[in-house]
Design a protein around this motif. Sequence first.
Motif, PDB file in Angstrom:
ATOM      1  N   VAL A  84       7.766   4.627   6.750  1.00 29.63           N
ATOM      2  CA  VAL A  84       8.211   3.254   6.466  1.00 29.63           C
ATOM      3  C   VAL A  84       8.076   2.382   7.710  1.00 29.63           C
ATOM      4  CG1 VAL A  84      10.206   1.828   5.893  1.00 29.63           C
ATOM      5  CG2 VAL A  84       9.746   3.898   4.585  1.00 29.63           C
ATOM      6  N   LEU A  85       8.566   2.863   8.848  1.00 27.34           N
ATOM      7  CA  LEU A  85       8.496   2.084  10.082  1.00 27.34           C
ATOM      8  C   LEU A  85       7.045   1.856  10.519  1.00 27.34           C
ATOM      9  CD1 LEU A  85      11.441   3.627  12.142  1.00 27.34           C
ATOM     10  CD2 LEU A  85      11.401   1.462  10.887  1.00 27.34           C
ATOM     11  N   ALA A  86       6.210   2.883  10.358  1.00 27.67           N
ATOM     12  CA  ALA A  86       4.801   2.746  10.735  1.00 27.67           C
ATOM     13  C   ALA A  86       4.103   1.711   9.864  1.00 27.67           C
ATOM     14  CB  ALA A  86       4.098   4.102  10.624  1.00 27.67           C
ATOM     15  N   ALA A  87       4.348   1.749   8.564  1.00 29.56           N
ATOM     16  CA  ALA A  87       3.713   0.784   7.659  1.00 29.56           C
ATOM     17  C   ALA A  87       4.159  -0.637   7.968  1.00 29.56           C
ATOM     18  CB  ALA A  87       4.039   1.141   6.210  1.00 29.56           C
ATOM     19  N   GLN A  88       5.441  -0.821   8.261  1.00 31.07           N
ATOM     20  CA  GLN A  88       5.926  -2.159   8.561  1.00 31.07           C
ATOM     21  C   GLN A  88       5.383  -2.653   9.902  1.00 31.07           C
ATOM     22  OE1 GLN A  88      10.106  -2.851   7.912  1.00 31.07           O
ATOM     23  NE2 GLN A  88       9.613  -3.027   5.759  1.00 31.07           N
ATOM     24  N   ARG A  89       5.267  -1.755  10.873  1.00 32.59           N
ATOM     25  CA  ARG A  89       4.718  -2.167  12.175  1.00 32.59           C
ATOM     26  C   ARG A  89       3.257  -2.588  12.023  1.00 32.59           C
ATOM     27  NH1 ARG A  89       3.079  -4.214  15.718  1.00 32.59           N
ATOM     28  NH2 ARG A  89       3.310  -3.932  17.974  1.00 32.59           N
ATOM     29  N   LEU A  90       2.485  -1.835  11.262  1.00 28.29           N
ATOM     30  CA  LEU A  90       1.086  -2.207  11.031  1.00 28.29           C
ATOM     31  C   LEU A  90       0.985  -3.508  10.246  1.00 28.29           C
ATOM     32  CD1 LEU A  90      -0.464   1.277  10.168  1.00 28.29           C
ATOM     33  CD2 LEU A  90      -0.727  -0.013  12.285  1.00 28.29           C
ATOM     34  N   GLY A  91       1.878  -3.688   9.278  1.00 25.74           N
ATOM     35  CA  GLY A  91       1.871  -4.923   8.486  1.00 25.74           C
ATOM     36  C   GLY A  91       2.170  -6.145   9.330  1.00 25.74           C
ATOM     37  N   ARG A  92       3.114  -6.025  10.259  1.00 25.72           N
ATOM     38  CA  ARG A  92       3.421  -7.153  11.146  1.00 25.72           C
ATOM     39  C   ARG A  92       2.249  -7.447  12.087  1.00 25.72           C
ATOM     40  NH1 ARG A  92       8.606  -4.459  11.354  1.00 25.72           N
ATOM     41  NH2 ARG A  92      10.106  -5.611  10.080  1.00 25.72           N
ATOM     42  N   ALA A  93       1.580  -6.383  12.526  1.00 28.05           N
ATOM     43  CA  ALA A  93       0.415  -6.576  13.397  1.00 28.05           C
ATOM     44  C   ALA A  93      -0.696  -7.320  12.653  1.00 28.05           C
ATOM     45  CB  ALA A  93      -0.090  -5.232  13.907  1.00 28.05           C
ATOM     46  N   VAL A  94      -0.911  -6.956  11.400  1.00 27.95           N
ATOM     47  CA  VAL A  94      -1.909  -7.649  10.588  1.00 27.95           C
ATOM     48  C   VAL A  94      -1.521  -9.114  10.391  1.00 27.95           C
ATOM     49  CG1 VAL A  94      -2.963  -7.760   8.297  1.00 27.95           C
ATOM     50  CG2 VAL A  94      -2.675  -5.556   9.417  1.00 27.95           C
ATOM     51  N   GLY A  95      -0.231  -9.356  10.124  1.00 29.02           N
ATOM     52  CA  GLY A  95       0.241 -10.720   9.914  1.00 29.02           C
ATOM     53  C   GLY A  95       0.054 -11.603  11.139  1.00 29.02           C
ATOM     54  N   ARG A  96       0.260 -11.051  12.333  1.00 29.91           N
ATOM     55  CA  ARG A  96       0.091 -11.837  13.556  1.00 29.91           C
ATOM     56  C   ARG A  96      -1.367 -12.162  13.838  1.00 29.91           C
ATOM     57  NH1 ARG A  96       4.057  -8.367  15.856  1.00 29.91           N
ATOM     58  NH2 ARG A  96       2.398  -7.187  16.889  1.00 29.91           N
ATOM     59  N   ASN A  97      -2.265 -11.315  13.330  1.00 28.44           N
ATOM     60  CA  ASN A  97      -3.686 -11.519  13.592  1.00 28.44           C
ATOM     61  C   ASN A  97      -4.345 -12.442  12.583  1.00 28.44           C
ATOM     62  OD1 ASN A  97      -3.664  -9.853  15.853  1.00 28.44           O
ATOM     63  ND2 ASN A  97      -4.061  -8.005  14.632  1.00 28.44           N
TER      64      ASN A  97
END
Length: 268
Positions: free
Chosen positions: A254-267
């Motif tokens: 869960v934490l890994a998916a959310q961290r990747l999702g936030r990284a995608v959102g910032r880019n």
Amino acid sequence: MRGKWLRSNAILVLSGLISALAVGWALFPSVFASGDPLTGVPAEKFRSPDAQHWFGTDNLGRDLYTRMVHGAGLSLTATLAAVGIALVAGSLLGLVSGAAGGFVDSVVMRVVDVLLSIPALLLSLALVTALGFGTRNVAVAVGVSLIANFARVMRSEVLRVRNAAYVEAAHAAGARWYTALLRHVLPNSYQPVLALAAVEFGMAVLSISALSFLGYGAKPPTPEWGSLISEGRNYLATAWWLTTLPGLVIVAVVLAAQRLGRAVGRNE
């Protein structure tokens, strides 16, 4: 330069590795755990984690690591289906609402507001109770509970894009409304929604595991992440690993998916 980037993005790299491992479990479970997840050795029941049984064994002598690996396919497939349902349905609602405006927009957004006012897990429970037990119904219930989030984000992006100069130019050139919507509005509105999908993937894993924990998922002895925790809760005093280790795996995904999702959102 590469080493500096890795040090500054260590959490992001770790999140990517965890997500890749979870996907590998789901796609190729026999590569990571060749044993039988349904058959145990009674003489080896309640063995604590060791070199032979990384996650220990359960009350029937089944290897818990093997059951976690083979349960990944069912849990993550249901999660992907849930996010897919929410992404498609929510995007269509948001697109129609933002493009049509007026009465249609008001009606759709009032429905979305009602859905957002209900806790997602409570709405999922109500829907899966109506639909019946099973992993497929759990995925549908979780997907419906997430539709409102996608609809609101898509609507806001459509409202931002529809008055852009290139959209007005398309209308002035004689393009029909649906042509402008599909060729100009939608391609410039979907990226934040995809970023939201990456974030919601982690929450969907948690919701599906919770419903599985409550007994709404696959029937035993089929391994599923939430049901594995449920099976081990009766042995907390003597076999802590039956609930702790599967729980830690779910938290990590869960934490890994959310961290990747936030990284995608910032880019974006």
